[in-house]
Scaffold this active site. Structure first.
Site, PDB file in Angstrom:
ATOM      1  N   ARG A 186      73.259  25.569  56.617  1.00 28.24           N
ATOM      2  CA  ARG A 186      73.028  24.189  57.072  1.00 28.24           C
ATOM      3  C   ARG A 186      73.226  24.149  58.586  1.00 28.24           C
ATOM      4  O   ARG A 186      74.318  24.420  59.076  1.00 28.24           O
ATOM      5  CB  ARG A 186      73.985  23.240  56.358  1.00 28.24           C
ATOM      6  N   LYS A 212      80.619  23.324  64.948  1.00 30.44           N
ATOM      7  CA  LYS A 212      81.879  22.693  64.564  1.00 30.44           C
ATOM      8  C   LYS A 212      83.026  23.079  65.502  1.00 30.44           C
ATOM      9  O   LYS A 212      82.954  24.055  66.259  1.00 30.44           O
ATOM     10  CB  LYS A 212      82.218  23.023  63.104  1.00 30.44           C
TER      11      LYS A 212
END
Length: 380
Positions: free
Chosen positions: A360, A326
Protein backbone atom coordinates in the site's frame (compact mmCIF):
# COMPACT_ATOMS: atom_id res chain seq x y z
CA UNK A 1 39.32 -24.86 -12.10
CA UNK A 2 37.64 -21.73 -10.72
CA UNK A 3 35.14 -21.18 -7.90
CA UNK A 4 32.67 -18.33 -7.48
CA UNK A 5 30.57 -17.60 -4.38
CA UNK A 6 26.86 -17.36 -5.22
CA UNK A 7 24.39 -15.23 -3.28
CA UNK A 8 22.08 -17.00 -0.84
CA UNK A 9 19.25 -15.05 -2.49
CA UNK A 10 19.53 -16.70 -5.91
CA UNK A 11 16.70 -18.64 -7.55
CA UNK A 12 18.40 -21.96 -6.83
CA UNK A 13 15.92 -24.00 -8.88
CA UNK A 14 16.78 -21.96 -11.98
CA UNK A 15 20.50 -22.65 -11.46
CA UNK A 16 19.92 -26.37 -10.93
CA UNK A 17 17.82 -26.66 -14.09
CA UNK A 18 20.44 -24.79 -16.12
CA UNK A 19 23.07 -27.13 -14.68
CA UNK A 20 21.15 -30.07 -16.11
CA UNK A 21 20.13 -31.67 -12.83
CA UNK A 22 17.45 -34.38 -13.08
CA UNK A 23 13.95 -32.92 -12.51
CA UNK A 24 13.42 -35.06 -9.40
CA UNK A 25 16.73 -33.90 -7.98
CA UNK A 26 15.95 -30.20 -8.47
CA UNK A 27 13.30 -30.18 -5.74
CA UNK A 28 15.42 -32.24 -3.35
CA UNK A 29 18.54 -30.12 -3.80
CA UNK A 30 16.60 -26.86 -3.61
CA UNK A 31 15.21 -27.91 -0.24
CA UNK A 32 18.78 -28.35 1.00
CA UNK A 33 19.89 -24.90 -0.13
CA UNK A 34 17.92 -22.71 2.25
CA UNK A 35 18.54 -22.49 5.98
CA UNK A 36 15.43 -22.06 8.12
CA UNK A 37 15.51 -20.55 11.61
CA UNK A 38 12.67 -21.04 14.11
CA UNK A 39 12.45 -19.55 17.61
CA UNK A 40 10.54 -21.97 19.86
CA UNK A 41 9.23 -20.46 23.08
CA UNK A 42 8.53 -22.24 26.37
CA UNK A 43 9.24 -25.79 25.22
CA UNK A 44 9.29 -28.50 27.90
CA UNK A 45 12.94 -29.20 28.73
CA UNK A 46 12.47 -32.91 27.98
CA UNK A 47 11.22 -31.98 24.52
CA UNK A 48 14.17 -29.64 24.00
CA UNK A 49 16.65 -32.41 24.79
CA UNK A 50 14.93 -34.85 22.42
CA UNK A 51 14.69 -32.24 19.67
CA UNK A 52 18.37 -31.35 20.12
CA UNK A 53 19.47 -34.96 19.61
CA UNK A 54 17.10 -35.56 16.70
CA UNK A 55 18.28 -32.36 15.01
CA UNK A 56 21.95 -33.29 15.41
CA UNK A 57 21.28 -36.77 14.02
CA UNK A 58 20.25 -35.33 10.65
CA UNK A 59 22.83 -32.54 10.47
CA UNK A 60 20.66 -29.74 11.87
CA UNK A 61 20.99 -28.13 15.31
CA UNK A 62 19.02 -26.68 18.20
CA UNK A 63 20.42 -23.81 20.26
CA UNK A 64 19.42 -24.17 23.91
CA UNK A 65 20.30 -22.33 27.15
CA UNK A 66 22.99 -23.63 29.49
CA UNK A 67 21.62 -26.21 31.89
CA UNK A 68 19.08 -27.67 29.47
CA UNK A 69 20.75 -31.08 29.40
CA UNK A 70 20.37 -31.39 33.21
CA UNK A 71 16.83 -29.97 33.15
CA UNK A 72 17.82 -26.90 35.18
CA UNK A 73 14.43 -25.33 34.38
CA UNK A 74 11.16 -27.07 33.40
CA UNK A 75 10.74 -25.05 30.18
CA UNK A 76 13.21 -23.34 27.85
CA UNK A 77 13.29 -21.16 24.75
CA UNK A 78 15.37 -22.52 21.87
CA UNK A 79 16.33 -21.79 18.27
CA UNK A 80 16.09 -24.47 15.59
CA UNK A 81 18.52 -24.11 12.67
CA UNK A 82 18.01 -26.45 9.71
CA UNK A 83 17.61 -26.65 5.95
CA UNK A 84 14.14 -26.96 4.47
CA UNK A 85 14.81 -30.64 3.80
CA UNK A 86 15.92 -31.21 7.39
CA UNK A 87 12.79 -29.47 8.68
CA UNK A 88 10.66 -31.85 6.59
CA UNK A 89 12.49 -34.86 8.05
CA UNK A 90 12.48 -33.54 11.61
CA UNK A 91 8.77 -32.66 11.54
CA UNK A 92 7.85 -36.24 10.58
CA UNK A 93 10.10 -37.61 13.31
CA UNK A 94 8.70 -35.41 16.09
CA UNK A 95 5.04 -36.30 15.40
CA UNK A 96 5.47 -39.38 17.61
CA UNK A 97 7.40 -37.66 20.40
CA UNK A 98 6.08 -36.42 23.80
CA UNK A 99 6.67 -33.12 25.67
CA UNK A 100 4.81 -30.93 23.15
CA UNK A 101 6.95 -31.99 20.19
CA UNK A 102 3.91 -33.14 18.21
CA UNK A 103 2.62 -29.54 18.26
CA UNK A 104 6.05 -28.30 17.19
CA UNK A 105 6.01 -30.79 14.31
CA UNK A 106 2.54 -29.73 13.17
CA UNK A 107 3.50 -26.05 13.18
CA UNK A 108 6.66 -26.75 11.19
CA UNK A 109 4.68 -28.77 8.64
CA UNK A 110 2.07 -26.02 8.37
CA UNK A 111 4.78 -23.46 7.68
CA UNK A 112 6.26 -25.56 4.87
CA UNK A 113 2.80 -26.25 3.43
CA UNK A 114 1.60 -22.63 3.32
CA UNK A 115 4.80 -20.95 2.14
CA UNK A 116 4.62 -20.39 -1.61
CA UNK A 117 5.77 -18.05 -4.36
CA UNK A 118 3.51 -15.09 -5.03
CA UNK A 119 3.03 -12.11 -7.31
CA UNK A 120 3.13 -8.61 -5.84
CA UNK A 121 0.38 -6.03 -6.28
CA UNK A 122 0.63 -2.28 -5.71
CA UNK A 123 -2.25 -0.60 -3.87
CA UNK A 124 -2.36 3.14 -4.51
CA UNK A 125 -3.71 5.51 -1.82
CA UNK A 126 -6.30 8.24 -2.36
CA UNK A 127 -7.57 10.17 0.67
CA UNK A 128 -10.68 12.34 0.50
CA UNK A 129 -10.02 14.34 3.65
CA UNK A 130 -8.18 17.46 4.83
CA UNK A 131 -6.04 15.89 7.53
CA UNK A 132 -4.42 12.72 6.20
CA UNK A 133 -0.79 12.81 7.39
CA UNK A 134 0.60 13.13 3.81
CA UNK A 135 -0.94 16.10 2.00
CA UNK A 136 0.12 14.63 -1.35
CA UNK A 137 -2.50 11.90 -0.97
CA UNK A 138 -5.50 14.23 -0.52
CA UNK A 139 -7.88 14.61 -3.44
CA UNK A 140 -11.55 15.51 -3.88
CA UNK A 141 -14.18 15.18 -6.61
CA UNK A 142 -12.83 15.48 -10.16
CA UNK A 143 -9.26 15.79 -8.89
CA UNK A 144 -9.63 12.42 -7.14
CA UNK A 145 -10.91 10.81 -10.35
CA UNK A 146 -7.97 12.28 -12.27
CA UNK A 147 -5.62 10.93 -9.62
CA UNK A 148 -7.20 7.48 -9.90
CA UNK A 149 -6.75 7.48 -13.68
CA UNK A 150 -3.09 8.52 -13.28
CA UNK A 151 -2.51 5.70 -10.78
CA UNK A 152 -4.02 3.21 -13.23
CA UNK A 153 -1.68 4.53 -15.91
CA UNK A 154 1.28 4.26 -13.51
CA UNK A 155 0.59 0.58 -12.87
CA UNK A 156 -1.61 0.34 -9.77
CA UNK A 157 -3.31 -3.04 -9.32
CA UNK A 158 -5.59 -1.80 -6.52
CA UNK A 159 -6.67 1.69 -5.46
CA UNK A 160 -7.58 2.22 -1.80
CA UNK A 161 -9.91 5.14 -1.10
CA UNK A 162 -10.71 6.56 2.33
CA UNK A 163 -12.51 9.57 3.75
CA UNK A 164 -11.20 9.52 7.32
CA UNK A 165 -7.62 9.97 8.48
CA UNK A 166 -6.23 7.17 10.66
CA UNK A 167 -3.07 9.04 11.69
CA UNK A 168 -2.30 9.13 15.42
CA UNK A 169 -4.71 11.43 17.31
CA UNK A 170 -6.86 11.99 14.22
CA UNK A 171 -10.31 13.47 15.06
CA UNK A 172 -13.32 11.21 14.80
CA UNK A 173 -15.69 11.78 11.87
CA UNK A 174 -19.41 11.01 11.70
CA UNK A 175 -20.71 8.42 9.24
CA UNK A 176 -22.70 11.17 7.49
CA UNK A 177 -19.65 13.37 6.94
CA UNK A 178 -17.50 10.44 5.81
CA UNK A 179 -20.04 9.47 3.16
CA UNK A 180 -20.44 13.08 2.02
CA UNK A 181 -16.69 13.30 1.42
CA UNK A 182 -16.57 10.05 -0.53
CA UNK A 183 -19.88 10.02 -2.39
CA UNK A 184 -18.83 12.11 -5.44
CA UNK A 185 -15.79 9.87 -5.96
CA UNK A 186 -17.72 6.65 -5.45
CA UNK A 187 -20.45 7.83 -7.85
CA UNK A 188 -17.85 8.67 -10.51
CA UNK A 189 -16.21 5.26 -10.15
CA UNK A 190 -19.55 3.52 -10.55
CA UNK A 191 -20.81 5.76 -13.38
CA UNK A 192 -17.59 5.54 -15.42
CA UNK A 193 -17.09 1.84 -14.62
CA UNK A 194 -13.54 2.50 -13.51
CA UNK A 195 -13.79 -0.75 -11.51
CA UNK A 196 -13.38 -2.55 -14.83
CA UNK A 197 -9.85 -1.11 -15.14
CA UNK A 198 -8.55 -1.71 -11.61
CA UNK A 199 -9.66 -3.22 -8.29
CA UNK A 200 -11.01 -0.73 -5.75
CA UNK A 201 -10.68 -0.99 -1.98
CA UNK A 202 -12.66 1.07 0.54
CA UNK A 203 -10.64 2.14 3.57
CA UNK A 204 -13.45 2.37 6.09
CA UNK A 205 -15.05 0.68 9.08
CA UNK A 206 -18.41 2.48 8.68
CA UNK A 207 -21.11 0.06 7.43
CA UNK A 208 -23.07 2.66 5.42
CA UNK A 209 -19.91 3.83 3.61
CA UNK A 210 -18.76 0.27 2.95
CA UNK A 211 -22.15 -0.72 1.53
CA UNK A 212 -22.31 2.33 -0.75
CA UNK A 213 -18.81 1.50 -2.03
CA UNK A 214 -19.63 -2.15 -2.68
CA UNK A 215 -22.71 -1.03 -4.63
CA UNK A 216 -20.42 1.03 -6.86
CA UNK A 217 -18.09 -1.76 -7.90
CA UNK A 218 -15.64 -1.96 -5.00
CA UNK A 219 -14.27 -5.46 -4.38
CA UNK A 220 -12.16 -5.01 -1.23
CA UNK A 221 -13.02 -3.81 2.29
CA UNK A 222 -9.96 -2.49 4.15
CA UNK A 223 -10.86 -2.28 7.84
CA UNK A 224 -8.21 -0.90 10.21
CA UNK A 225 -10.32 -2.10 13.17
CA UNK A 226 -9.89 -5.72 12.07
CA UNK A 227 -13.58 -6.48 11.42
CA UNK A 228 -14.57 -6.25 15.04
CA UNK A 229 -17.99 -5.08 13.76
CA UNK A 230 -20.13 -8.07 12.76
CA UNK A 231 -22.12 -5.92 10.32
CA UNK A 232 -18.99 -5.38 8.23
CA UNK A 233 -18.35 -9.13 8.19
CA UNK A 234 -21.88 -9.73 6.90
CA UNK A 235 -21.59 -6.99 4.25
CA UNK A 236 -18.25 -8.27 2.99
CA UNK A 237 -19.54 -11.84 2.75
CA UNK A 238 -22.84 -10.74 1.19
CA UNK A 239 -21.09 -8.89 -1.65
CA UNK A 240 -18.47 -11.63 -2.05
CA UNK A 241 -15.78 -9.02 -1.42
CA UNK A 242 -12.25 -9.49 -0.13
CA UNK A 243 -11.40 -8.43 3.43
CA UNK A 244 -8.21 -6.71 4.57
CA UNK A 245 -7.85 -7.45 8.29
CA UNK A 246 -5.46 -5.09 10.04
CA UNK A 247 -4.07 -5.26 13.56
CA UNK A 248 -4.22 -2.10 15.64
CA UNK A 249 -3.61 -1.76 19.36
CA UNK A 250 -6.19 0.74 20.63
CA UNK A 251 -7.75 3.36 18.34
CA UNK A 252 -6.19 6.09 16.14
CA UNK A 253 -6.75 8.44 19.08
CA UNK A 254 -4.91 6.20 21.61
CA UNK A 255 -2.75 3.75 19.64
CA UNK A 256 0.60 5.50 20.10
CA UNK A 257 0.16 6.08 23.85
CA UNK A 258 2.88 3.68 25.06
CA UNK A 259 2.01 0.53 23.04
CA UNK A 260 3.22 -2.68 24.70
CA UNK A 261 3.29 -6.37 23.77
CA UNK A 262 4.33 -9.61 25.42
CA UNK A 263 5.81 -10.60 22.04
CA UNK A 264 4.75 -8.41 19.13
CA UNK A 265 5.09 -11.18 16.51
CA UNK A 266 3.08 -13.74 18.46
CA UNK A 267 0.52 -11.24 19.79
CA UNK A 268 -0.27 -9.84 16.34
CA UNK A 269 -0.33 -13.37 14.88
CA UNK A 270 -2.89 -14.57 17.43
CA UNK A 271 -5.14 -11.60 16.72
CA UNK A 272 -5.01 -12.04 12.94
CA UNK A 273 -5.59 -15.77 13.33
CA UNK A 274 -8.67 -15.10 15.50
CA UNK A 275 -10.14 -12.51 13.12
CA UNK A 276 -9.47 -14.73 10.11
CA UNK A 277 -11.50 -17.51 11.71
CA UNK A 278 -14.29 -15.04 12.49
CA UNK A 279 -14.50 -13.84 8.88
CA UNK A 280 -14.43 -17.40 7.56
CA UNK A 281 -17.29 -18.26 9.90
CA UNK A 282 -19.25 -15.39 8.35
CA UNK A 283 -18.55 -16.80 4.89
CA UNK A 284 -15.86 -14.41 3.64
CA UNK A 285 -13.87 -16.28 1.00
CA UNK A 286 -10.83 -14.08 0.40
CA UNK A 287 -8.91 -12.65 3.36
CA UNK A 288 -5.81 -10.43 3.29
CA UNK A 289 -3.77 -9.79 6.45
CA UNK A 290 -2.09 -6.53 7.49
CA UNK A 291 0.16 -6.48 10.59
CA UNK A 292 -0.56 -2.75 11.00
CA UNK A 293 2.76 -0.96 10.67
CA UNK A 294 2.53 2.21 12.79
CA UNK A 295 -0.80 1.34 14.36
CA UNK A 296 -0.04 0.96 18.06
CA UNK A 297 3.59 -0.03 17.49
CA UNK A 298 6.98 1.28 18.56
CA UNK A 299 9.81 1.61 16.04
CA UNK A 300 11.25 -1.70 17.21
CA UNK A 301 7.82 -3.35 16.94
CA UNK A 302 7.53 -2.18 13.33
CA UNK A 303 11.01 -3.40 12.45
CA UNK A 304 10.39 -6.77 14.09
CA UNK A 305 7.16 -7.23 12.11
CA UNK A 306 8.84 -6.35 8.82
CA UNK A 307 11.90 -8.50 9.43
CA UNK A 308 9.94 -11.56 10.56
CA UNK A 309 6.92 -11.11 8.27
CA UNK A 310 7.43 -14.62 6.88
CA UNK A 311 6.10 -15.96 10.19
CA UNK A 312 2.62 -14.82 9.16
CA UNK A 313 2.74 -16.83 5.92
CA UNK A 314 1.71 -19.90 7.94
CA UNK A 315 -1.80 -18.40 8.11
CA UNK A 316 -2.07 -19.12 4.39
CA UNK A 317 -3.29 -15.64 3.37
CA UNK A 318 -1.94 -12.78 1.30
CA UNK A 319 0.06 -10.29 3.37
CA UNK A 320 -0.34 -6.54 2.92
CA UNK A 321 2.19 -4.00 4.16
CA UNK A 322 1.67 -0.24 4.32
CA UNK A 323 4.73 1.67 5.56
CA UNK A 324 4.48 4.47 3.02
CA UNK A 325 6.14 7.69 4.29
CA UNK A 326 5.34 6.76 7.90
CA UNK A 327 7.01 8.28 10.96
CA UNK A 328 9.15 5.20 11.59
CA UNK A 329 11.37 6.48 8.76
CA UNK A 330 11.74 9.82 10.55
CA UNK A 331 12.71 7.97 13.74
CA UNK A 332 15.53 6.21 11.87
CA UNK A 333 16.70 9.20 9.82
CA UNK A 334 15.03 12.57 10.60
CA UNK A 335 13.04 13.67 7.56
CA UNK A 336 9.90 15.52 6.54
CA UNK A 337 6.99 13.46 5.20
CA UNK A 338 7.75 14.71 1.68
CA UNK A 339 11.33 13.40 1.98
CA UNK A 340 10.56 9.78 2.89
CA UNK A 341 10.15 8.09 -0.48
CA UNK A 342 13.58 6.45 -0.42
CA UNK A 343 13.00 5.03 3.07
CA UNK A 344 9.56 3.83 2.01
CA UNK A 345 10.96 1.89 -0.94
CA UNK A 346 13.55 0.16 1.27
CA UNK A 347 10.91 -0.88 3.81
CA UNK A 348 8.53 -2.15 1.14
CA UNK A 349 11.16 -4.11 -0.79
CA UNK A 350 12.26 -5.75 2.48
CA UNK A 351 8.61 -6.63 3.16
CA UNK A 352 8.27 -8.19 -0.30
CA UNK A 353 11.41 -10.24 0.27
CA UNK A 354 9.88 -11.49 3.52
CA UNK A 355 6.52 -12.49 2.06
CA UNK A 356 4.35 -9.40 1.41
CA UNK A 357 2.22 -9.70 -1.71
CA UNK A 358 0.39 -6.34 -1.58
CA UNK A 359 2.13 -3.00 -0.99
CA UNK A 360 0.00 0.00 0.00
CA UNK A 361 1.77 3.11 -1.24
CA UNK A 362 1.31 6.79 -2.04
CA UNK A 363 3.79 6.72 -4.94
CA UNK A 364 2.62 4.18 -7.50
CA UNK A 365 4.99 4.97 -10.37
CA UNK A 366 8.10 4.82 -8.18
CA UNK A 367 6.98 1.57 -6.57
CA UNK A 368 6.22 0.00 -9.93
CA UNK A 369 9.70 0.89 -11.17
CA UNK A 370 11.38 -0.36 -7.97
CA UNK A 371 9.38 -3.59 -8.09
CA UNK A 372 10.31 -4.33 -11.70
CA UNK A 373 14.01 -3.79 -10.97
CA UNK A 374 13.76 -5.89 -7.79
CA UNK A 375 12.06 -8.74 -9.66
CA UNK A 376 14.74 -8.67 -12.35
CA UNK A 377 17.48 -8.98 -9.73
CA UNK A 378 15.62 -11.83 -8.00
CA UNK A 379 15.52 -13.79 -11.25
CA UNK A 380 19.31 -13.76 -11.66
Amino acid sequence: MEIKKLSNEIDIQKYLIELGVDSGGVKILASKAKTEVFYIKDLAVGGANILKQDALSIGADLAVPRGTVIAKTPHVDCILIATTKQIETLAKKELAQPFGLKEVALQLQNYLKTRKAHDVEIMGIVNANDDSFFSGSRFFGDAAVARIEKMIEDGADIIDIGGVSSRPNAPEVSAKEELERLQPILDAIGKNKLYEKVKFSIDSYTPSVVQYSLENGFKIVNDITGFENDTLCKLTAGYNASAVVMHMQGTPQTMQANPQYSDVILDVYKYLQMQTQKLEDFGVQDIILDVGIGFGKTLDDNLQLLKHLEHFSSLGKQLLIGASRKSMIDKITPSAIEERLAGTLVLHLEAIRNGASIIRAHDVYEHKQALEVFKKIQKV
